[in-house]
Design a protein around this motif. Structure first.
Motif, PDB file in Angstrom:
ATOM      1  N   ASN A  57      60.962  23.593  12.516  1.00 49.91           N
ATOM      2  CA  ASN A  57      60.113  22.408  12.494  1.00 49.91           C
ATOM      3  C   ASN A  57      58.683  22.821  12.155  1.00 49.91           C
ATOM      4  OD1 ASN A  57      58.824  23.344  14.878  1.00 49.91           O
ATOM      5  ND2 ASN A  57      60.389  22.340  16.154  1.00 49.91           N
ATOM      6  N   ARG A  58      57.798  21.846  12.042  1.00 53.78           N
ATOM      7  CA  ARG A  58      56.452  22.138  11.570  1.00 53.78           C
ATOM      8  C   ARG A  58      55.732  23.146  12.452  1.00 53.78           C
ATOM      9  NH1 ARG A  58      51.301  20.897  12.610  1.00 53.78           N
ATOM     10  NH2 ARG A  58      49.826  20.744  10.830  1.00 53.78           N
ATOM     11  N   GLN A 105      64.449  20.797   8.923  1.00 50.99           N
ATOM     12  CA  GLN A 105      65.199  20.742  10.176  1.00 50.99           C
ATOM     13  C   GLN A 105      65.273  19.291  10.626  1.00 50.99           C
ATOM     14  OE1 GLN A 105      63.730  22.264  14.142  1.00 50.99           O
ATOM     15  NE2 GLN A 105      65.140  23.941  13.661  1.00 50.99           N
ATOM     16  N   LYS A 120      63.549  16.647   8.473  1.00 54.05           N
ATOM     17  CA  LYS A 120      62.102  16.709   8.251  1.00 54.05           C
ATOM     18  C   LYS A 120      61.741  18.020   7.558  1.00 54.05           C
ATOM     19  CE  LYS A 120      60.858  13.775  12.184  1.00 54.05           C
ATOM     20  NZ  LYS A 120      60.062  13.671  13.425  1.00 54.05           N
TER      21      LYS A 120
END
Length: 483
Positions: free
Chosen positions: A67-68, A115, A118
């Motif tokens: 993720n980010r 993921q 996104k």
């Protein structure tokens, strides 16, 4: 009285220094693939192609993705503590590999990860770091236009190298044989990850492709060959398993290309020694760690050592995973085993040497040992030589004896030693031309018949060189049709 003063590294200086840790193109690619395997990827695609007057490299996997926030942390230099406990199959250690491996080859690194539907993307641009003298990464919103982005699966990661300057020099003007570079990288990855590519028991099978070509595993021990000799696995100490192998001699292969394939780049002499695996991934190979010299007699010997990730500090594994130091307890054990380990390889060559000098096979050369000295001389009792000599008159016999003595004294020992030490498997004697071979076969058969019958003489010739490997030609020379 003391006081603390913070000395923050200069980004523009440190970032350039990090590029020179010592990665090769092959080892840098392997380090990126380590991350993909750690992320449980099953499909890994590498694209290394000249695009619009530049060379770009993309490594794409279908692993867990990030993720980010996790991706941003992964882009940090030193993103994990090397002393933290790691999962059993984690091929990383320092939290530096992604960055340092990439920086060693390119000036712009972009990582895109997906993921749960996104997508996040960040870029390290070294020219920006140098210009602004700041540890700043760029968050990307234009990732859909990046090279190879269309290959990224619904969950997974893309690592993209742009401004790949190390292959061409600082100004990028050097001419590069990209086809050779890619081919060598394919061979390197096929060897380093061969246990993953083959789906060895206890390991998740991984498919790796380079420019659309799926890699085949290169097993350096050639276990599939029935002629390979292998010892039982031994636990040298906790966390260290050892097993030795003696590879087949060239004479057991029908196709020399297959023999050369398992010799690996540089050949058997260069690639003998220890093959060290960390978590099943090959990190070092073709070294005796200074315990003994590489010799022609042991060139078929390879030793597999498996260690777990908990052995990193003990073995002093470096950030590139291409250097290690053998612990003293293992050195002592391996040193004591070297003679035993090398014995099968020595036997392969000495057994062949014995066949050439045994009286039962009528050798042309005699081998004599006197203490530590070994002498080779032409065997004047060889049936062909003896028969020829007996057909000469007294004076010609003396000249013949002098000629034989001269040839024997001129054995090129230094040249043979050099060639045997560098490439023993490619040394061969000059083959007899058909006419010479036929004349020799008839003379040898006639000499044998002085004390053997026809059948016994043929049986003898069938088992020795050069007649054994040219048997049909031997029978033709003798005018015999075998029933």
């Amino acid at each position: 009285m003391t006081s603390e003063i913070e000395l923050t590294p200069e980004p523009r200086i440190l970032i350039e220094s990090l590029r020179d840790i010592g990665y090769s193109f092959d080892s840098a690619l392997a380090d990126i693939i380590d991350n993909s395997i750690t992320a449980h990827a099953r499909e890994i695609s590498v694209f290394a192609l000249p695009i619009e007057d530049s060379f770009k490299v993309a490594i794409i996997d279908d692993g867990d993705g990030l993720n980010r926030s996790d991706l941003l942390q992964a882009m940090r230099l030193g993103s994990t503590n090397p002393r933290d406990e790691r999962a059993i199959g984690d091929l990383g250690r320092f939290g530096l590999g992604l960055k340092t491996a990439s920086f060693s080859q390119c000036r712009r690194l972009t990582v895109v990860s997906r993921q749960h539907g996104k997508t996040a993307a960040f870029t390290w641009d070294l020219d920006t770091v140098v210009r602004e003298n700041s540890w700043s990464v760029l968050e990307r919103a234009d990732f859909e236009h990046l090279f190879a982005f269309d290959e990224l699966p619904s969950t997974g990661t893309l690592v993209l190298w742009e401004k790949v300057d190390r292959l061409t020099g600082d100004n990028g003007s050097g001419k590069v044989d990209y086809a050779r570079i890619v081919s060598e990288a394919q061979d390197h990855l096929s060897l380093v990850f061969h246990r993953f590519l083959s789906g060895e028991k206890g390991i998740q099978k991984v498919n790796i492709s380079v420019n659309g070509r799926f890699l085949e595993p290169i097993d350096p021990f050639n276990i599939a060959n029935d002629a390979t000799q292998a010892s039982p696995e031994e636990i040298v100490c906790p966390g260290v398993a050892l097993r030795s192998f003696t590879l087949p001699h060239i004479s057991t292969y029908e196709d020399k290309r297959e023999y050369d394939r398992y010799g690996l780049p540089g050949g058997y002499l260069r690639n003998q020694g220890v093959y060290l695996y960390r978590a099943k991934r090959l990190i070092i190979f073709g070294t005796w760690f200074g315990l003994t010299k590489k010799t022609a007699l042991t060139q078929l010997t390879r030793v597999k050592i498996d260690i777990g990730i908990d052995q990193d500090e003990v073995w002093k594994i470096d950030v590139k995973k291409v250097s290690a130091q053998m612990p003293e307890i293992v050195r002592r054990r391996v040193k004591s085993l070297i003679q035993t380990i090398g014995a099968p390889s020595r036997k392969v060559y000495r057994r062949r040497g014995a066949r050439l000098t045994s009286p039962a096979v009528y050798p042309v050369w005699n081998r004599t040992e006197n203490g530590e000295k070994t002498t080779y001389s032409i065997n004047a009792e060889h049936p062909v030589l003896k028969s020829f000599r007996e057909g000469l008159d007294g004076e010609n016999q003396k000249q013949f004896d002098s000629l034989i003595a001269l040839i024997g004294a001129m054995l090129p020992t230094e040249a043979l030693f050099y060639d045997m030490s560098n490439n023993a498997e490619n040394i061969s004697a000059t083959a007899l031309e058909s006419e010479d071979f036929s004349r020799n076969a008839r003379a040898f058969f006639a000499a044998l018949k002085q004390f053997k019958n026809d059948e016994e003489s043929l049986d003898t010739m069938r088992t020795i060189e050069p007649y054994q490997t040219r048997w049909n030609e031997t029978l033709a020379a003798l005018g015999i049709e075998e029933q």
